[in-house]
Write a protein that holds these residues in place. Sequence first.
Motif, short mmCIF file in Angstrom:
data_model
loop_
_atom_site.label_atom_id
_atom_site.label_comp_id
_atom_site.label_asym_id
_atom_site.label_seq_id
_atom_site.Cartn_x
_atom_site.Cartn_y
_atom_site.Cartn_z
N ASP A 178 45.90 38.53 41.18
CA ASP A 178 46.20 39.69 40.34
C ASP A 178 46.27 39.29 38.87
N ARG A 179 46.89 38.16 38.56
CA ARG A 179 47.00 37.72 37.17
C ARG A 179 45.65 37.38 36.56
N VAL A 180 44.78 36.76 37.34
CA VAL A 180 43.44 36.43 36.84
C VAL A 180 42.65 37.71 36.57
N VAL A 181 42.76 38.68 37.47
CA VAL A 181 42.06 39.95 37.28
C VAL A 181 42.55 40.64 36.00
N ARG A 182 43.86 40.70 35.83
CA ARG A 182 44.41 41.39 34.65
C ARG A 182 44.22 40.57 33.38
N GLY A 183 44.40 39.25 33.50
CA GLY A 183 44.27 38.39 32.32
C GLY A 183 42.87 38.31 31.78
N CYS A 184 41.88 38.49 32.64
CA CYS A 184 40.47 38.40 32.22
C CYS A 184 39.86 39.76 31.93
N ALA A 185 40.67 40.81 31.92
CA ALA A 185 40.17 42.16 31.62
C ALA A 185 40.55 42.54 30.19
N PRO A 186 39.59 42.98 29.37
CA PRO A 186 38.22 43.33 29.75
C PRO A 186 37.22 42.18 29.71
N ALA A 187 37.58 41.06 29.08
CA ALA A 187 36.61 39.95 28.98
C ALA A 187 37.34 38.63 29.22
N PRO A 188 36.69 37.67 29.89
CA PRO A 188 35.28 37.69 30.34
C PRO A 188 35.04 38.47 31.63
N GLY A 189 36.10 38.95 32.28
CA GLY A 189 35.97 39.73 33.51
C GLY A 189 36.05 38.86 34.75
N ALA A 190 37.07 39.09 35.58
CA ALA A 190 37.22 38.32 36.83
C ALA A 190 36.05 38.63 37.76
N TRP A 191 35.62 37.62 38.51
CA TRP A 191 34.46 37.81 39.38
C TRP A 191 34.55 36.93 40.62
N THR A 192 33.75 37.29 41.59
CA THR A 192 33.63 36.52 42.82
C THR A 192 32.18 36.63 43.27
N VAL A 193 31.90 36.11 44.46
CA VAL A 193 30.54 36.18 45.00
C VAL A 193 30.57 36.94 46.32
N PHE A 194 29.61 37.84 46.51
CA PHE A 194 29.45 38.54 47.78
C PHE A 194 27.97 38.57 48.14
N ARG A 195 27.66 38.06 49.30
CA ARG A 195 26.27 37.96 49.77
C ARG A 195 25.37 37.30 48.72
N GLY A 196 25.92 36.26 48.10
CA GLY A 196 25.13 35.47 47.16
C GLY A 196 24.99 36.04 45.77
N GLU A 197 25.58 37.21 45.49
CA GLU A 197 25.49 37.82 44.17
C GLU A 197 26.88 37.97 43.57
N ARG A 198 26.93 37.94 42.25
CA ARG A 198 28.20 38.05 41.56
C ARG A 198 28.73 39.48 41.65
N LEU A 199 30.03 39.59 41.89
CA LEU A 199 30.73 40.86 41.95
C LEU A 199 31.94 40.79 41.04
N LYS A 200 31.97 41.63 40.00
CA LYS A 200 33.14 41.68 39.14
C LYS A 200 34.27 42.44 39.84
N VAL A 201 35.46 41.90 39.76
CA VAL A 201 36.64 42.57 40.31
C VAL A 201 37.48 43.04 39.13
N MET A 202 37.54 44.33 38.94
CA MET A 202 38.12 44.89 37.73
C MET A 202 39.60 45.25 37.86
N SER A 203 40.04 45.59 39.06
CA SER A 203 41.47 45.84 39.28
C SER A 203 41.79 45.74 40.75
N VAL A 204 43.01 45.28 41.03
CA VAL A 204 43.48 45.14 42.41
C VAL A 204 44.92 45.64 42.48
N ALA A 205 45.39 45.85 43.71
CA ALA A 205 46.79 46.20 43.95
C ALA A 205 47.34 45.22 44.98
N LEU A 206 48.58 44.79 44.79
CA LEU A 206 49.21 43.85 45.71
C LEU A 206 49.68 44.58 46.97
N LEU A 207 49.49 43.93 48.12
CA LEU A 207 49.90 44.50 49.41
C LEU A 207 50.74 43.46 50.16
#
Length: 310
Positions: A222-251
């Motif tokens: 959560d901190r990486v997502v919020r700390g990197c918004a709006p730039a450089p933007g938190a990201w991960t990989v899905f099916r070999g392509e980059r996917l930016k994760v712009m916001s999450v909620a803790l569960l």
Amino acid sequence: MRLVFAGTPEVAVPALDALLASDRHEVVAVVTRPDAPAGRGRRLVASPVAQRAEEAGIEVLKPAKPRDEEFLARLREIGPDCCPVVAYGALLPKVALDIPARGWVNLHFSLLPAWRGAAPVQHAVLAGDEVTGASTFLIEEGLDSGPVFGVLTERVRPTDTSGDLLTRLAFAGAGLLAATMDGIEDGTLNAVPQPADGVSLAPKLSVEDARLDWTTPALRVDRVVRGCAPAPGAWTVFRGERLKVMSVALLPDRTDLAPGELAVTKNAVYAGTGSHAVELLWVQPQGKKPMKAADWARGVRIAGGEHLGA
């Protein structure tokens, strides 16, 4: 005082506006970074500070480097009493620092000596700081190490992105910088050396710094997502392509997913971490616009057992 304001991005504009509105000082020129390519056409665009200065009819200086002799000669001709600075974006050499009689005074978005460097707000969010702030200080040759004139504090809210926090600090800090100019001019404000203890560094975040590690606890994700918004933007990989994760909620109550493992319902997307799950709220697939995570999941038809970050 006669002021030459130095700054570049949008976050510096509120401080420039505050100084332009002052009836005690005159902003006679602005120093900013050279025009830079922007947009799809990559055409050269003036910085937000340059645009605001041009609207106000103020001379704009755009040296490639602040040690350029032509720039230094013009600054000497102008003869500023003081040079307030907000996010200018280049290191100032001693030959430039020596020109204004009362020096260069920087508005820095941290409680110095904490988070010296280019990305203080981002690092405050990444570290989970509950309180941060802004400081005005006299620039010297060291990195954000000069004596401090004044500070203000700002609470970091649990849902703050770096962009949210920086916007609040930009407007609050504008008042601090204007008050600092007043105090310097009338002799009521003296700079105090920074303490030797409590120094921390805040270098500019790289794209790799923004890559999510799903084996870390959900709080860190959560901190990486919020700390990197709006730039450089938190990201991960899905099916070999980059996917930016712009916001999450803790569960906190959901602990059945392995790190990076995805689970999808009709209206929600969940991802496992090193502790408990998070809900993905907004994402941006490579080459596409931001979208709700549930819409993304419906489009790609996530299968059981698929993971992020693999």
